[in-house]
Design a protein around this motif. Structure first.
Motif, PDB file in Angstrom:
ATOM      1  N   PRO A 127       0.820  -1.223   0.000  1.00  0.00           N
ATOM      2  CA  PRO A 127       0.000   0.000   0.000  1.00  0.00           C
ATOM      3  C   PRO A 127       0.849   1.265   0.000  1.00  0.00           C
ATOM      4  O   PRO A 127       1.912   1.330   0.614  1.00  0.00           O
ATOM      5  CB  PRO A 127      -0.790  -0.122   1.307  1.00  0.00           C
ATOM      6  CG  PRO A 127       0.091  -0.933   2.192  1.00  0.00           C
ATOM      7  CD  PRO A 127       0.779  -1.928   1.294  1.00  0.00           C
ATOM      8  N   LYS A 174      -0.648   2.723  12.412  1.00  0.00           N
ATOM      9  CA  LYS A 174      -2.107   2.730  12.299  1.00  0.00           C
ATOM     10  C   LYS A 174      -2.530   4.139  11.887  1.00  0.00           C
ATOM     11  O   LYS A 174      -2.225   5.120  12.577  1.00  0.00           O
ATOM     12  CB  LYS A 174      -2.776   2.358  13.626  1.00  0.00           C
ATOM     13  CG  LYS A 174      -4.315   2.366  13.570  1.00  0.00           C
ATOM     14  CD  LYS A 174      -4.929   2.092  14.941  1.00  0.00           C
ATOM     15  CE  LYS A 174      -4.803   0.629  15.309  1.00  0.00           C
ATOM     16  NZ  LYS A 174      -5.703  -0.238  14.505  1.00  0.00           N
ATOM     17  N   LYS A 201       3.636   4.318   3.581  1.00  0.00           N
ATOM     18  CA  LYS A 201       3.714   3.078   2.812  1.00  0.00           C
ATOM     19  C   LYS A 201       4.173   1.925   3.697  1.00  0.00           C
ATOM     20  O   LYS A 201       4.691   2.124   4.804  1.00  0.00           O
ATOM     21  CB  LYS A 201       4.652   3.239   1.622  1.00  0.00           C
ATOM     22  CG  LYS A 201       6.097   3.458   2.005  1.00  0.00           C
ATOM     23  CD  LYS A 201       6.963   3.587   0.751  1.00  0.00           C
ATOM     24  CE  LYS A 201       8.443   3.729   1.114  1.00  0.00           C
ATOM     25  NZ  LYS A 201       9.296   3.786  -0.110  1.00  0.00           N
ATOM     26  N   ALA A 221       7.119  -0.167   7.419  1.00  0.00           N
ATOM     27  CA  ALA A 221       6.182   0.956   7.329  1.00  0.00           C
ATOM     28  C   ALA A 221       6.937   2.279   7.455  1.00  0.00           C
ATOM     29  O   ALA A 221       7.851   2.412   8.275  1.00  0.00           O
ATOM     30  CB  ALA A 221       5.130   0.846   8.430  1.00  0.00           C
ATOM     31  N   TYR A 273       5.177  -1.052  12.145  1.00  0.00           N
ATOM     32  CA  TYR A 273       3.710  -0.956  12.113  1.00  0.00           C
ATOM     33  C   TYR A 273       3.274   0.490  12.315  1.00  0.00           C
ATOM     34  O   TYR A 273       3.830   1.216  13.150  1.00  0.00           O
ATOM     35  CB  TYR A 273       3.098  -1.820  13.210  1.00  0.00           C
ATOM     36  CG  TYR A 273       1.615  -1.604  13.434  1.00  0.00           C
ATOM     37  CD1 TYR A 273       0.677  -2.130  12.546  1.00  0.00           C
ATOM     38  CD2 TYR A 273       1.150  -0.866  14.518  1.00  0.00           C
ATOM     39  CE1 TYR A 273      -0.672  -1.931  12.740  1.00  0.00           C
ATOM     40  CE2 TYR A 273      -0.206  -0.672  14.726  1.00  0.00           C
ATOM     41  CZ  TYR A 273      -1.110  -1.193  13.842  1.00  0.00           C
ATOM     42  OH  TYR A 273      -2.452  -0.994  14.023  1.00  0.00           O
ATOM     43  N   THR A 299       2.472  -4.521   3.526  1.00  0.00           N
ATOM     44  CA  THR A 299       1.076  -4.954   3.468  1.00  0.00           C
ATOM     45  C   THR A 299       0.215  -3.988   4.286  1.00  0.00           C
ATOM     46  O   THR A 299       0.711  -3.308   5.190  1.00  0.00           O
ATOM     47  CB  THR A 299       0.885  -6.380   4.018  1.00  0.00           C
ATOM     48  OG1 THR A 299       1.330  -6.431   5.380  1.00  0.00           O
ATOM     49  CG2 THR A 299       1.663  -7.395   3.189  1.00  0.00           C
ATOM     50  N   GLY A 300      -1.076  -3.977   3.989  1.00  0.00           N
ATOM     51  CA  GLY A 300      -1.984  -3.101   4.714  1.00  0.00           C
ATOM     52  C   GLY A 300      -3.380  -3.693   4.787  1.00  0.00           C
ATOM     53  O   GLY A 300      -3.736  -4.604   4.031  1.00  0.00           O
ATOM     54  N   HIS A 301      -4.149  -3.158   5.721  1.00  0.00           N
ATOM     55  CA  HIS A 301      -5.541  -3.588   5.889  1.00  0.00           C
ATOM     56  C   HIS A 301      -6.395  -2.357   6.145  1.00  0.00           C
ATOM     57  O   HIS A 301      -6.130  -1.589   7.079  1.00  0.00           O
ATOM     58  CB  HIS A 301      -5.680  -4.570   7.051  1.00  0.00           C
ATOM     59  CG  HIS A 301      -7.089  -5.027   7.287  1.00  0.00           C
ATOM     60  ND1 HIS A 301      -7.685  -6.020   6.530  1.00  0.00           N
ATOM     61  CD2 HIS A 301      -8.032  -4.612   8.179  1.00  0.00           C
ATOM     62  CE1 HIS A 301      -8.929  -6.206   6.948  1.00  0.00           C
ATOM     63  NE2 HIS A 301      -9.156  -5.366   7.947  1.00  0.00           N
ATOM     64  N   MET A 350      -6.576   2.429   8.656  1.00  0.00           N
ATOM     65  CA  MET A 350      -5.705   1.580   7.848  1.00  0.00           C
ATOM     66  C   MET A 350      -4.536   1.113   8.716  1.00  0.00           C
ATOM     67  O   MET A 350      -3.847   1.925   9.337  1.00  0.00           O
ATOM     68  CB  MET A 350      -5.171   2.310   6.619  1.00  0.00           C
ATOM     69  CG  MET A 350      -4.122   1.500   5.859  1.00  0.00           C
ATOM     70  SD  MET A 350      -3.595   2.280   4.321  1.00  0.00           S
ATOM     71  CE  MET A 350      -4.901   1.714   3.238  1.00  0.00           C
ATOM     72  N   ASP A 351      -4.334  -0.207   8.753  1.00  0.00           N
ATOM     73  CA  ASP A 351      -3.195  -0.788   9.451  1.00  0.00           C
ATOM     74  C   ASP A 351      -2.112  -1.112   8.429  1.00  0.00           C
ATOM     75  O   ASP A 351      -2.386  -1.746   7.406  1.00  0.00           O
ATOM     76  CB  ASP A 351      -3.620  -2.065  10.181  1.00  0.00           C
ATOM     77  CG  ASP A 351      -4.614  -1.780  11.294  1.00  0.00           C
ATOM     78  OD1 ASP A 351      -4.220  -1.135  12.273  1.00  0.00           O
ATOM     79  OD2 ASP A 351      -5.782  -2.208  11.170  1.00  0.00           O
ATOM     80  N   LEU A 352      -0.880  -0.678   8.735  1.00  0.00           N
ATOM     81  CA  LEU A 352       0.247  -0.876   7.833  1.00  0.00           C
ATOM     82  C   LEU A 352       1.302  -1.730   8.535  1.00  0.00           C
ATOM     83  O   LEU A 352       1.729  -1.404   9.648  1.00  0.00           O
ATOM     84  CB  LEU A 352       0.841   0.468   7.422  1.00  0.00           C
ATOM     85  CG  LEU A 352      -0.119   1.397   6.657  1.00  0.00           C
ATOM     86  CD1 LEU A 352       0.446   2.793   6.576  1.00  0.00           C
ATOM     87  CD2 LEU A 352      -0.399   0.847   5.267  1.00  0.00           C
ATOM     88  N   TYR A 353       1.734  -2.802   7.867  1.00  0.00           N
ATOM     89  CA  TYR A 353       2.633  -3.771   8.478  1.00  0.00           C
ATOM     90  C   TYR A 353       3.914  -3.931   7.668  1.00  0.00           C
ATOM     91  O   TYR A 353       3.884  -3.977   6.432  1.00  0.00           O
ATOM     92  CB  TYR A 353       1.953  -5.141   8.582  1.00  0.00           C
ATOM     93  CG  TYR A 353       0.651  -5.146   9.355  1.00  0.00           C
ATOM     94  CD1 TYR A 353       0.638  -5.280  10.739  1.00  0.00           C
ATOM     95  CD2 TYR A 353      -0.567  -5.015   8.697  1.00  0.00           C
ATOM     96  CE1 TYR A 353      -0.550  -5.297  11.448  1.00  0.00           C
ATOM     97  CE2 TYR A 353      -1.766  -5.024   9.406  1.00  0.00           C
ATOM     98  CZ  TYR A 353      -1.748  -5.161  10.772  1.00  0.00           C
ATOM     99  OH  TYR A 353      -2.937  -5.170  11.472  1.00  0.00           O
TER     100      TYR A 353
END
Length: 213
Positions: free
Chosen positions: A96, A157, A111, A130, A155, A114-116, A124-127
């Motif tokens: 993302p 959020k 960025k 990040a 990580y 992966t993200g959710h 949006m959660d960024l893993y």
């Protein structure tokens, strides 16, 4: 021949004794039926069935955008692959890239690997790998000059409606030539584009070159 009461009672008793096996069979049939009904899961309608968390469609090289109250772009999300889930309308995003826009300020890019994105499009959660990046910006009539800023962590959020980005994990903050490390995360405010570190903070602060601020 007339029957006396004693003979009638004996006849009735014999009849009842003859029906006893049938009555017992009927009783146990009812008991069995009750137990089966009680322990059999009720079949639900298609609407009542709980939907599984399974993707209903995917988009390659997808883009999501939202506008502010003035019609300008508030944020834009790009991803190599966007996977949408029917049960909660959430979206998983591969690589993302999110751009946050503020009037008269440089766009901020967030960025990760992966993200959710939740179904309400508010968090949006960024893993993994990040980053929050804000480019250097020259002074304007309303804003002072700002140095390049890069915050990195495992990580982040993003609270989209609040213009806030948080993490409770170790974070490294680079601003100009200065670099700081926090053990307990920090908070980035996109309204004033500032980063506040939490917990134990160590690092070095370098004076900005003359004319850079």
């Amino acid at each position: 021949m007339a029957l006396n009461s004693q003979q009638i009672k004996v006849g009735v008793l014999r009849a009842l004794l003859g029906l006893t096996p049938l009555l017992l069979m009927g009783f146990w049939t009812l008991v069995t039926f009750y137990l089966v009904e009680k322990n059999t899961p009720q079949e639900k309608s298609a609407v009542e069935r709980v939907r599984l968390h399974e993707p209903d469609y995917t988009i390659k090289d997808g883009t999501l955008s939202a506008l502010n109250e003035l019609g300008g772009t508030k944020y834009r999300v790009l991803g190599k692959k966007l996977t949408h889930y029917d049960d909660d309308a959430s979206i998983d995003i591969l690589t993302p890239r999110m751009r946050l826009f503020q009037t008269d300020k440089a766009p901020v890019t967030v960025k990760a690997d992966t993200g959710h994105l939740d179904g309400d499009l508010t968090i949006m959660d960024l893993y993994d790998n990040a980053e929050i990046f804000r480019p250097a910006q020259a002074a304007t009539e309303t804003q002072p000059a700002s140095l390049r800023m890069l915050a990195s962590s495992s990580y982040f959020k993003v609270f989209i409606n609040d213009d806030i980005i948080e993490t409770d994990r170790p974070v490294t903050l680079e601003q100009g030539m200065s670099i700081m490390n926090s053990t307990a995360g920090g908070t980035f405010n996109n309204v004033d584009q500032s980063m506040k570190l939490s917990g134990q903070v160590k690092g070095r602060i370098e004076r900005a070159p003359k004319g850079a601020q």
